[in-house]
Design an enzyme around this catalytic site. Structure first.
Site, mmCIF file in Angstrom:
data_model
loop_
_atom_site.group_PDB
_atom_site.id
_atom_site.type_symbol
_atom_site.label_atom_id
_atom_site.label_comp_id
_atom_site.label_asym_id
_atom_site.label_seq_id
_atom_site.Cartn_x
_atom_site.Cartn_y
_atom_site.Cartn_z
ATOM 1 C CG PHE A 107 -1.579 1.222 1.624
ATOM 2 C CD1 PHE A 107 -2.202 2.060 0.694
ATOM 3 C CD2 PHE A 107 -1.596 1.599 2.972
ATOM 4 C CE1 PHE A 107 -2.817 3.248 1.093
ATOM 5 C CE2 PHE A 107 -2.210 2.777 3.377
ATOM 6 C CZ PHE A 107 -2.808 3.608 2.442
ATOM 7 C CB THR A 142 9.006 -9.848 7.561
ATOM 8 O OG1 THR A 142 8.779 -11.023 6.784
ATOM 9 C CG2 THR A 142 9.031 -8.630 6.651
ATOM 10 C CB THR A 157 3.808 1.911 13.155
ATOM 11 O OG1 THR A 157 2.538 2.036 13.768
ATOM 12 C CG2 THR A 157 4.574 0.839 13.915
ATOM 13 C CG ASP A 158 0.518 5.609 15.530
ATOM 14 O OD1 ASP A 158 0.449 4.415 15.146
ATOM 15 O OD2 ASP A 158 -0.469 6.383 15.487
ATOM 16 C CD GLU A 159 -0.606 -0.360 15.521
ATOM 17 O OE1 GLU A 159 -0.386 -1.448 16.061
ATOM 18 O OE2 GLU A 159 -1.510 -0.175 14.686
ATOM 19 C CE1 TYR A 172 3.242 -3.710 11.732
ATOM 20 C CE2 TYR A 172 1.958 -2.366 13.263
ATOM 21 C CZ TYR A 172 2.730 -2.478 12.118
ATOM 22 O OH TYR A 172 3.007 -1.358 11.368
ATOM 23 C CE LYS A 181 7.304 -1.184 11.186
ATOM 24 N NZ LYS A 181 7.900 -1.251 9.823
ATOM 25 C CG ASP A 233 -11.927 -5.043 21.770
ATOM 26 O OD1 ASP A 233 -11.625 -4.685 20.608
ATOM 27 O OD2 ASP A 233 -11.771 -4.308 22.763
ATOM 28 C CG HIS A 288 -8.638 -2.919 20.040
ATOM 29 N ND1 HIS A 288 -9.953 -2.900 19.637
ATOM 30 C CD2 HIS A 288 -7.980 -2.078 19.202
ATOM 31 C CE1 HIS A 288 -10.086 -2.101 18.604
ATOM 32 N NE2 HIS A 288 -8.899 -1.579 18.325
#
Ligand code: NAD
Ligand code: DAU
Length: 371
Positions: free
Chosen positions: A15, A123, A152-154, A177, A181, A307, A311
């Protein structure tokens, strides 16, 4: 200002990578509203792009077929291969004289990381390590090189009702994830401090726009509305994300590559927070109008589901640093950007169908059962 010559883009068929390459070759999609009025980068970019992508379920080289047709073998080179392959990385750095790395390649979907974290480590952590090693080896005696890590902000964790992540916020990732990162980011930093590798990093909030894989919230909802399917909202729907158009993200990445300071990280965000349930209302309104659906019956398809484990409640980005230091600002307003995105999906149903008939569908069925 740095000049970009031989740019290795990893994950360029996904993307954001697709949109980045299209941005470099000045091929972004037209947009209504106040978007796309700044200076086109084509005048500044005359280099070569080497797109290294393993074509996981999320990679689609057809996204760049027009670029391939015009620049293939001259200024654009697509290489099917993974960042797990050190030998391949070694030869790419040598053969193409890579001086700039823009590292998008990743496993990017949080839900998938919960169901199967291993490939995320392979990866996002080991792949990043391989790439860093190749750069360290080939850039020993070179100046004017740059390794840019797309993050990422995560990695910052989750916020309560107030506050926003700054570049000084400590990393506190909470999903496989975001942990993968964060690990990649730490490795990138370590190569700057230990080996003097010229790195930059950027941490961006949720992107939206054309070519986003229809597993992510906005394209999933657009598509499910068009197909008359249920609209699954996780938990109470009050989780908050800060949405930024992919074009604005890529403008920021370009600025960091050309004007950013090595060893620095830059937050990128839309200053545009939405609760998921309110965002879904806006999507329903826009899609219903454009596709001629009856809003009330679309709304009736909203389904609150179990949920997502762990989250994160809220993300918000303070992007004061990139505004102050590099003069970046968001140019896409959200309403215009959402309209453009919906228009794009309406006009590109073949793209969606191709994706849906492939690996994606099989994976979803194996892991989720059919939706
Ligand atoms: P995406 O899943 O759409 O694309 C990822 C691309 O990487 C795909 O083309 C895939 O084939 C490729 N890839 C996967 N594994 C690979 C490997 N081992 N070797 C080579 N290529 C591989 O993801 P995206 O949304 O475009 O995200 C791109 C980057 O931006 C990621 O690093 C992600 O963490 C980061 N990011 C994404 C967002 C967002 O909202 N989507 C926000 C902030 C940061
Ligand atoms: O914040 C940046 C991150 O944004 C990127 O690093 C990730 O690569 C990208 O996938 C995205 O992560 P999110 O988990 O925030 O995006 P997603 O589109 O999966 O979900 C957005 C919100 O919508 C989140 O609160 C979960 C919720 N959601 C998602 C899906 C797919 C639903 O309620 N229903 C759904 O079906």
């Amino acid at each position: 200002m740095r000049v970009l010559n031989n740019v290795l883009v990893t994950g360029g068929s996904g993307f954001i990578g697709t949109n980045f390459i299209r941005f470099l070759f000045n091929r972004e999609q037209g947009v209504s509203g106040d978007g796309f009025q700044d200076k086109a980068p084509e005048a500044e970019f005359s280099g070569r792009v080497i797109n290294l992508d393993s074509l996981s379920y999320a990679g689609n080289p057809a996204n760049l077929s027009d670029i391939e047709a015009e620049y293939g073998g001259k200024r654009y080179f697509f290489i099917k291969g993974g960042i797990g392959d050190s030998g391949l990385l070694d030869s790419l750095f040598g053969d193409y004289g890579v001086d700039t790395v823009v590292h998008f390649a990743a496993e990017s979907h949080v839900d998938r990381s919960i169901l199967g974290p291993r490939v995320f480590i392979e990866t996002n952590v080991l792949g990043t390590f391989n790439l860093l090693e190749a750069a360290r080896k080939h850039w020993k005696d070179r100046s004017e090189t740059r390794f840019h890590q797309i993050s990422t902000d995560e990695v910052y964790g989750s916020l309560e009702e107030s506050g926003a992540f700054t570049e000084d916020t400590a990393y506190a990732p909470r999903s496989p994830y975001s942990a993968s990162k964060a690990a990649g980011d730490h490795l990138v930093y370590s190569y700057f401090h230990t080996y003097g590798l010229p790195v930059t990093l950027s941490n961006c909030s949720n992107n939206y726009g054309p070519f986003q894989f229809p597993e992510k919230f906005i394209p999933l909802m657009i598509q499910n509305i068009l197909e008359g399917k249920a609209l699954p909202v996780y938990g109470d729907g009050k989780n908050i994300r800060d949405w930024v158009h992919v074009y604005d993200h890529n403008r920021a990445v370009y600025l960091v590559l050309t004007c950013g300071k090595t060893g620095e990280k830059y937050n990128i965000g839309g200053e545009n927070e939405w609760e998921n349930r309110t965002l879904l209302d806006a999507i329903i309104k826009t899609v219903s109008q454009k596709a001629g659906r009856e809003e009330a019956s679309v709304r009736a398809a909203i389904t609150y589901v179990k949920d997502r484990p762990g989250h994160d409640r809220r993300y918000a980005i303070n992007c004061g640093k990139i505004k102050r230091e590099l003069g970046w600002k968001r140019i896409m307003n959200f309403e215009a950007g959402l309209e453009q995105t919906v228009d794009w999906y309406l006009a590109n149903q073949n793209w969606v169908k191709t994706i849906q008939s492939g690996e994606y569908l099989r994976w979803i069925e194996n892991n989720y059962g059919s939706r």
